[in-house]
Design an enzyme around this catalytic site. Structure first.
Site, mmCIF file in Angstrom:
data_model
loop_
_atom_site.group_PDB
_atom_site.id
_atom_site.type_symbol
_atom_site.label_atom_id
_atom_site.label_comp_id
_atom_site.label_asym_id
_atom_site.label_seq_id
_atom_site.Cartn_x
_atom_site.Cartn_y
_atom_site.Cartn_z
ATOM 1 N N GLN A 10 0.843 -1.199 0.000
ATOM 2 C CA GLN A 10 0.000 0.000 0.000
ATOM 3 C C GLN A 10 0.873 1.242 0.000
ATOM 4 O O GLN A 10 1.761 1.362 0.846
ATOM 5 C CB GLN A 10 -0.894 -0.032 1.231
ATOM 6 C CG GLN A 10 -1.929 1.072 1.312
ATOM 7 C CD GLN A 10 -2.890 0.829 2.466
ATOM 8 O OE1 GLN A 10 -3.695 -0.088 2.429
ATOM 9 N NE2 GLN A 10 -2.777 1.639 3.499
ATOM 10 N N GLY A 11 0.632 2.157 -0.927
ATOM 11 C CA GLY A 11 1.400 3.396 -1.022
ATOM 12 C C GLY A 11 0.526 4.584 -0.671
ATOM 13 O O GLY A 11 0.090 5.327 -1.567
ATOM 14 N N SER B 48 4.333 -1.580 4.200
ATOM 15 C CA SER B 48 4.706 -2.920 4.672
ATOM 16 C C SER B 48 4.973 -3.854 3.493
ATOM 17 O O SER B 48 4.180 -3.925 2.555
ATOM 18 C CB SER B 48 3.577 -3.505 5.534
ATOM 19 O OG SER B 48 3.344 -2.701 6.662
ATOM 20 N N GLU C 115 -9.042 -3.000 7.136
ATOM 21 C CA GLU C 115 -8.210 -3.182 8.322
ATOM 22 C C GLU C 115 -9.045 -3.332 9.579
ATOM 23 O O GLU C 115 -8.559 -3.812 10.598
ATOM 24 C CB GLU C 115 -7.265 -1.990 8.499
ATOM 25 C CG GLU C 115 -6.257 -1.855 7.378
ATOM 26 C CD GLU C 115 -5.273 -0.728 7.639
ATOM 27 O OE1 GLU C 115 -5.420 -0.050 8.669
ATOM 28 O OE2 GLU C 115 -4.369 -0.543 6.810
ATOM 29 N N ASN D 9 -4.330 7.942 15.348
ATOM 30 C CA ASN D 9 -5.455 8.022 16.280
ATOM 31 C C ASN D 9 -5.972 9.443 16.442
ATOM 32 O O ASN D 9 -7.172 9.670 16.619
ATOM 33 C CB ASN D 9 -5.040 7.454 17.640
ATOM 34 C CG ASN D 9 -5.104 5.934 17.665
ATOM 35 O OD1 ASN D 9 -5.288 5.300 16.625
ATOM 36 N ND2 ASN D 9 -4.955 5.361 18.847
#
Length: 407
Positions: A139-140, A174, A258, A391
């Site tokens: 993922q970019g 990642s 996610e 967050n």
């Protein structure tokens, strides 16, 4: 429990109409297939062994239909209900089975994006690339100056006839060093009235000229995260997902992945760790168990986890009732609750374990975030406070969109 019959052919999908029989078959298969002691052997294992183990596990999941059970049949899935998927996750945790970490973007984020917004040609090419060739995706999204505030990204994509030319930098991606493709966000309209409005969503071939990947050495000693440098990279216009400048809206579908079954699995693995710690403490009665303050903290975390599990179950029920619009307010709440509980609880174990818990030892991989390696668990806990949106940003969204507070 009777020894596993490793010679028989397992077929969970043959029992899909009977949930109890389905669960029993998944359990029997896991008993037969999960290598004994794999988790302990993962500590400090060379990267080549880790990659080979992840690919082996993905192939084994594929053989019994459990790599993509949530995908439509047209794209190589099994179209299992959410209840089936929860059973699979519960049995995976019960068996201490590995997570297919290397394929998380491929299995969850990619389909969440393409099912909702991809073209038929994109689904045909790239979803089958996962099921038939085991292609790895990264993922970019995040950038050096746009990590917590994703909408401020600066990577540019300029349209020139039938291609987009992309320049910029991504970070905290990642497994980008192993990825075949990338889900990429880039700015296509610098004059849009709102910063969210000028962003488009692309499929990036990680082997395209101009793509450079550099690993980031993390404080855990691992190099899972990478930087991606994009220097005049040409992306075919056919790799644009959805409409031009609609990338921000599409990215919400990606990020929702996610906060569904992924976080259900992580919470159940934490619950399993709690059960093991409680059972061990009742026998050995360690020093922290005899300390009133520490024991109260442990029990408080256990209570917080049960509340979180109830929230996740409610979210999954809402998703099952309406996969398109269900659980619209719960995913961000759950993400914040999970990440903050993980931080508190891993910090607790550093204190309860004393100096012994603060000694460095190689990380355990593929088994969630409460592995028993206290120092590594603590350091990793920070990642969830920024993954999928920091967050602080998520709390602002909750305040505005859920609670209706003024800006």
């Amino acid at each position: 429990m009777a020894p596993a019959d490793k010679s028989r052919r397992f077929s969970p999908m043959a029992h899909r109409d009977d949930l109890d029989a389905f669960r029993a078959e998944v359990r029997a298969w896991l008993q037969a297939i999960v290598p004994e002691g794999w988790f302990a052997r993962s500590a400090g294992a060379p990267e080549g062994e880790y990659l080979a183990f992840q690919r082996w596990w993905f192939d084994e999941l594929q053989k019994v239909g459990l790599a993509t059970p949530h995908w439509p049949k047209d794209w190589g899935g099994e179209e299992l209900t959410l209840r089936h998927q929860v059973i699979v996750s519960e049995e995976m945790v019960r068996a201490g089975a590995p997570n297919p970490d290397l394929f998380v973007i491929s299995l969850y984020h990619l389909p969440a994006t393409l099912f909702a917004h991809g073209s038929p040609a994109q689904r045909e090419r790239y979803l089958k690339g996962v099921t038939e060739r085991g292609e790895i995706w990264c993922q970019g999204f995040s950038e050096p100056n746009a990590g917590s505030d994703l909408a401020s990204l600066r990577t540019r994509a300029e349209r020139r006839d039938d291609i987009f030319v992309v320049n910029g930098q991504k970070v905290w991606s990642s497994f980008a060093a192993h990825a075949d493709y990338c889900l990429l966000l880039a700015r296509t309209d610098v004059n849009a009235p709102k910063k969210q409005a000028g962003i488009s969503y692309f499929i990036l071939d990680m082997k395209a000229p101009g793509v450079t990947v550099r690993r980031i050495k993390q404080m855990t000693g691992q190099s899972e995260f990478c930087e991606i440098f994009l220097d005049n990279v040409e992306i075919p216009a056919e790799n644009l997902i959805g409409a031009e400048n609609a990338g921000w809206m599409i990215a919400q579908s990606t990020l929702s992945a996610e906060r569904g079954l992924i976080i259900f699995d992580l919470a159940e693995r934490m619950h399993d760790a709690f059960q093991r710690e409680i059972a061990a403490a009742r026998v050995a009665r360690p020093a922290w168990w005899e300390d009133d303050e520490l024991r109260r903290a442990f029990v408080a975390h256990y209570g917080d986890l049960q509340a979180l599990r109830l929230m996740i179950q409610r979210m999954l029920r809402e998703l099952e009732a309406n996969a398109e619009t269900g659980a619209s307010s719960l995913p961000p709440l759950i993400k914040v609750q999970w990440s903050e509980l993980l931080r508190r609880h891993t910090d607790f174990w550093l204190k309860a374990g004393g100096l012994e818990a603060q000694k460095y030892s190689p990380p355990l991989t593929g088994g969630g975030h409460v592995t028993g390696n206290r120092l590594q668990d603590f350091m990793w806990s920070y990642s969830w406070t920024i993954a999928g949106g920091a967050n602080e940003i998520i709390k602002t969204l909750i305040a505005e969109r859920v609670l209706g507070l003024p800006r």
